[in-house]
Motif scaffolding. Structure first.
Motif, PDB file in Angstrom:
ATOM      1  N   GLY A  47       0.809  -1.222   0.000  1.00  0.00           N
ATOM      2  CA  GLY A  47       0.000   0.000   0.000  1.00  0.00           C
ATOM      3  C   GLY A  47       0.833   1.258   0.000  1.00  0.00           C
ATOM      4  O   GLY A  47       0.517   2.229  -0.701  1.00  0.00           O
ATOM      5  N   GLY A  77       0.074   2.893  -3.278  1.00  0.00           N
ATOM      6  CA  GLY A  77      -1.173   3.571  -2.950  1.00  0.00           C
ATOM      7  C   GLY A  77      -1.162   5.079  -3.103  1.00  0.00           C
ATOM      8  O   GLY A  77      -2.105   5.651  -3.679  1.00  0.00           O
ATOM      9  N   ALA A 102      -1.836 -10.153  -4.095  1.00  0.00           N
ATOM     10  CA  ALA A 102      -1.716  -8.703  -4.317  1.00  0.00           C
ATOM     11  C   ALA A 102      -0.318  -8.228  -3.952  1.00  0.00           C
ATOM     12  O   ALA A 102       0.279  -7.408  -4.661  1.00  0.00           O
ATOM     13  CB  ALA A 102      -2.762  -7.955  -3.484  1.00  0.00           C
ATOM     14  N   SER A 116      -8.010   2.921  -4.321  1.00  0.00           N
ATOM     15  CA  SER A 116      -6.590   3.200  -4.562  1.00  0.00           C
ATOM     16  C   SER A 116      -5.662   2.451  -3.607  1.00  0.00           C
ATOM     17  O   SER A 116      -4.449   2.630  -3.660  1.00  0.00           O
ATOM     18  CB  SER A 116      -6.324   4.706  -4.432  1.00  0.00           C
ATOM     19  N   GLY A 117      -6.226   1.630  -2.736  1.00  0.00           N
ATOM     20  CA  GLY A 117      -5.403   0.879  -1.786  1.00  0.00           C
ATOM     21  C   GLY A 117      -5.387   1.467  -0.391  1.00  0.00           C
ATOM     22  O   GLY A 117      -4.666   0.981   0.476  1.00  0.00           O
ATOM     23  N   PHE A 143      -7.529  -0.875   1.855  1.00  0.00           N
ATOM     24  CA  PHE A 143      -6.746  -2.110   1.780  1.00  0.00           C
ATOM     25  C   PHE A 143      -5.552  -2.066   2.726  1.00  0.00           C
ATOM     26  O   PHE A 143      -5.266  -3.035   3.439  1.00  0.00           O
ATOM     27  CB  PHE A 143      -6.275  -2.310   0.341  1.00  0.00           C
ATOM     28  N   SER A 144      -4.861  -0.939   2.755  1.00  0.00           N
ATOM     29  CA  SER A 144      -3.673  -0.818   3.611  1.00  0.00           C
ATOM     30  C   SER A 144      -4.039  -0.842   5.087  1.00  0.00           C
ATOM     31  O   SER A 144      -3.466  -1.599   5.878  1.00  0.00           O
ATOM     32  CB  SER A 144      -2.931   0.484   3.281  1.00  0.00           C
ATOM     33  N   TRP A 164      -2.264  -4.822  -9.552  1.00  0.00           N
ATOM     34  CA  TRP A 164      -2.340  -4.535  -8.123  1.00  0.00           C
ATOM     35  C   TRP A 164      -3.595  -3.764  -7.754  1.00  0.00           C
ATOM     36  O   TRP A 164      -4.317  -4.133  -6.824  1.00  0.00           O
ATOM     37  CB  TRP A 164      -1.098  -3.739  -7.699  1.00  0.00           C
ATOM     38  N   GLN A 165      -3.908  -2.700  -8.490  1.00  0.00           N
ATOM     39  CA  GLN A 165      -5.049  -1.863  -8.103  1.00  0.00           C
ATOM     40  C   GLN A 165      -6.369  -2.603  -8.258  1.00  0.00           C
ATOM     41  O   GLN A 165      -7.289  -2.421  -7.449  1.00  0.00           O
ATOM     42  CB  GLN A 165      -5.063  -0.573  -8.933  1.00  0.00           C
ATOM     43  N   VAL A 217      -6.713  -4.996  -5.156  1.00  0.00           N
ATOM     44  CA  VAL A 217      -6.886  -4.378  -3.838  1.00  0.00           C
ATOM     45  C   VAL A 217      -8.268  -3.744  -3.697  1.00  0.00           C
ATOM     46  O   VAL A 217      -8.792  -3.637  -2.582  1.00  0.00           O
ATOM     47  CB  VAL A 217      -5.786  -3.332  -3.536  1.00  0.00           C
ATOM     48  N   THR A 218      -8.894  -3.325  -4.797  1.00  0.00           N
ATOM     49  CA  THR A 218     -10.265  -2.818  -4.725  1.00  0.00           C
ATOM     50  C   THR A 218     -11.207  -3.932  -4.305  1.00  0.00           C
ATOM     51  O   THR A 218     -12.095  -3.740  -3.459  1.00  0.00           O
ATOM     52  CB  THR A 218     -10.704  -2.239  -6.078  1.00  0.00           C
ATOM     53  N   SER A 229     -10.646  -4.728  -0.580  1.00  0.00           N
ATOM     54  CA  SER A 229     -11.237  -3.727   0.306  1.00  0.00           C
ATOM     55  C   SER A 229     -12.720  -3.971   0.498  1.00  0.00           C
ATOM     56  O   SER A 229     -13.230  -3.955   1.625  1.00  0.00           O
ATOM     57  CB  SER A 229     -11.011  -2.320  -0.271  1.00  0.00           C
TER      58      SER A 229
END
Length: 538
Positions: free
Chosen positions: A30, A34, A107, A208-209, A212-213, A364-365, A368-369, A372
């Motif tokens: 992230g 991110g 991811a 955008s992560g 997720f982060s 990656w993006q 992670v969406t 989330s």
């Protein structure tokens, strides 16, 4: 002993190990990818997005601090809904939890390969999607994560703690260098502070992560059953990790925006680009003449995501262990432990499912969406569980080791914000998520009807409200504003927001009144303190 003399989970996780487990989950890929992703969506107002995401997850972390200390179990997020609403709800949510967890290691592997593409050609294409060579490299990384997780938990946490010290130091160093050496304050206003408006800010929170982060805080929750002192360790680890992550990420976003050369913004934030943009912090370090920092960042681009991938392998395996231990899915197979006390079947399953996730989400993006939305959907039920158990188990009689002050208000706000994050994730992501859940639910209920306990014996009372909840979330997102959710534009942002708030409150009230009237297992847990019925070795 309740479980005989076989291998048992070990209570070796101390306060630093748990805090660093959550921090290790928060500070992974992230931070590397991110901030640029958020800036492209929201411009400088991405700073606000990190604030909104941090507050949302912090509220959830407060809820789980109370639940995890009261019911410390491995894979605790699976056990909580079973205690309050019965096994059918727990089974369905366990699938959602598993989706959100098992997709994180791929991811992180994808993030490592994305950064590596700057010096190893052929790993990703121009769109940032993994090539066949990149897929193979990601698979090898997943295998390494799996191997490390065959070691005893004390050793895994020791490895993670060592990595986390590095993972904290490099982002902080990056912030200082960027602010001191190459900071352009004009970037915060040259194209407007919020070029995408409120839609850009809200979209960045989910896609955008950012969420997720922050959701890395859950590592300590899943390792609660292996804590040496849950009452003391868990609140500090859970809440402390989110607060530290919030400070670090806001600093990184400010540093990223200021470090860009004004000419890189010639076409606006949505089209910002520069040499080395697939590894943004390392690329910027090179551009401002800090080659030594770029080298450190490329090294960190392997260490940070790998550390997060390792710890998510750890907790995903515990989630599968919990489904077997709680008698939900997999039975004795998922509950099997190695000689080292590791849920070995969970480790193996996590590896192969991770490979499957690389196929539909080869960037990656994109992945992670999905993570989330799935994770917030599962963890967003925490407020439901907390309020339900407070109703059926009054705190005056059933004392909690840690009692959340203002728990009712915080739970309502946390549930509402969780639903907003699902909404902001967008119609395409939510379509895929709810289709997977529907498919699993049909298969599971069909199995139980034909070869299991039978339809009448399923705990319908505790789970029926999921149907209007999931359908309502899908429908509101589908009808939402196109600019924010990719919906049909039937509802504008204000109308959709009002409907979502009212809908969330109604669902929460219904869910609270659908719980088990007399949750005997939960009561026994509270009255016994920290019993050995969970198979936790002293």
């Amino acid at each position: 002993m309740a479980e005989g003399s076989g291998p048992r989970l070990r209570r070796d996780a101390g306060i630093i190990g748990l805090l660093f487990a959550s921090l290790g989950g928060i500070i992974g890929s992230g931070w590397l990818l991110g901030p640029l992703a958020a800036a492209k969506i929201a411009g400088p107002s991405a700073i606000l997005a990190w604030g909104i995401g941090g507050i949302a997850v912090l509220l959830l972390s407060f809820v789980y601090a109370e639940l995890a200390t009261a019911f410390p179990r491995a894979g605790a997020v699976i056990a909580f809904p079973k205690l309050s609403h019965g096994s059918l709800l727990a089974v369905i949510l366990s699938f959602v939890v598993f989706l959100g967890y098992a997709s994180v290691p791929p991811a992180e592997a994808s993030a490592v390969i994305t950064y590596a593409s700057n010096y190893i050609p052929g790993l990703i294409n121009k769109a940032g999607v993994l090539t066949a060579k990149g897929f193979l490299a990601s698979a090898i990384l997943l295998a390494i994560f799996a191997f490390i997780n065959t070691l005893a938990i004390k050793l895994v946490l020791a490895i993670n703690s060592g990595l986390t010290w590095w993972k904290l130091a490099i982002p902080i160093l990056t912030i200082l260098v960027f602010v001191i050496v190459g900071f352009h304050a004009s970037n915060f206003s040259s194209h407007g502070f919020a070029p995408g408006g409120t839609s850009g800010v809200f979209s960045a929170v989910a896609t955008s992560g950012i969420v997720f982060s922050y959701l890395g805080f859950r590592q300590a929750v899943e390792l609660a059953g292996e804590s040496s002192n849950p009452k003391r360790n868990l609140p500090i680890a859970i809440v402390g990790s989110v607060v530290i992550g919030f400070i670090v990420y806001c600093g990184l976003q400010i540093a990223m925006i200021g470090a860009l050369h004004p000419s890189d913004l010639a076409n606006g934030w949505a089209k910002v680009t520069f040499v080395g943009a697939f590894g943004p912090f390392a690329g910027l370090a090179s551009l401002i003449g800090m080659g030594w920092l770029a080298v450190l960042l490329y090294i960190d681009a392997f260490i940070s995501p790998s550390g997060t991938g390792i710890i998510y392998f750890t907790t995903t395996a515990r989630v599968l262990f919990a489904t077997g231990k709680e008698g939900l899915v997999g039975g004795k197979t998922f509950a099997r432990l190695s000689v080292a006390g590791v849920p070995i079947v969970g480790v193996i399953v996590t590896f192969f499912v991770g490979l499957l996730f690389l196929a539909p989400f080869p960037s990656w993006q994109g992945i992670v969406t999905f993570i989330s939305s799935a994770t917030v959907l599962s963890y967003g039920t925490g407020p439901v569980v907390l309020l339900t158990l407070r109703k059926t188990m009054p705190v005056e009689r059933y004392k909690r080791p840690y009692l959340l002050a203002g728990g009712t208000a915080i739970s309502y706000i946390a549930f509402i914000i969780s639903n907003f994050i699902i909404f902001w994730s967008g119609a395409s992501t939510d379509n895929f998520l709810f289709e997977l859940i529907l498919g699993f639910s049909i298969i599971y209920i069909g199995y139980e009807a034909i070869a299991g306990v039978g339809l009448r014996n399923l705990h319908w009372r505790g789970a029926w409200w999921l149907a209007p909840y999931f359908f309502g979330m899908w429908l509101i997102t589908y009808l939402g504003p196109k600019a924010l959710t990719g919906g049909t534009d039937t509802l504008n942002q204000i109308t959709a927001s009002i409907i979502l708030i009212v809908f969330s409150v109604v669902i929460l009230l219904i869910a609270m009144n659908s719980g088990i009237p007399d949750p005997e297992e939960a009561k026994a847990t509270i009255l016994a303190g920290e019993p050995e019925l969970y198979g936790i070795a002293e």
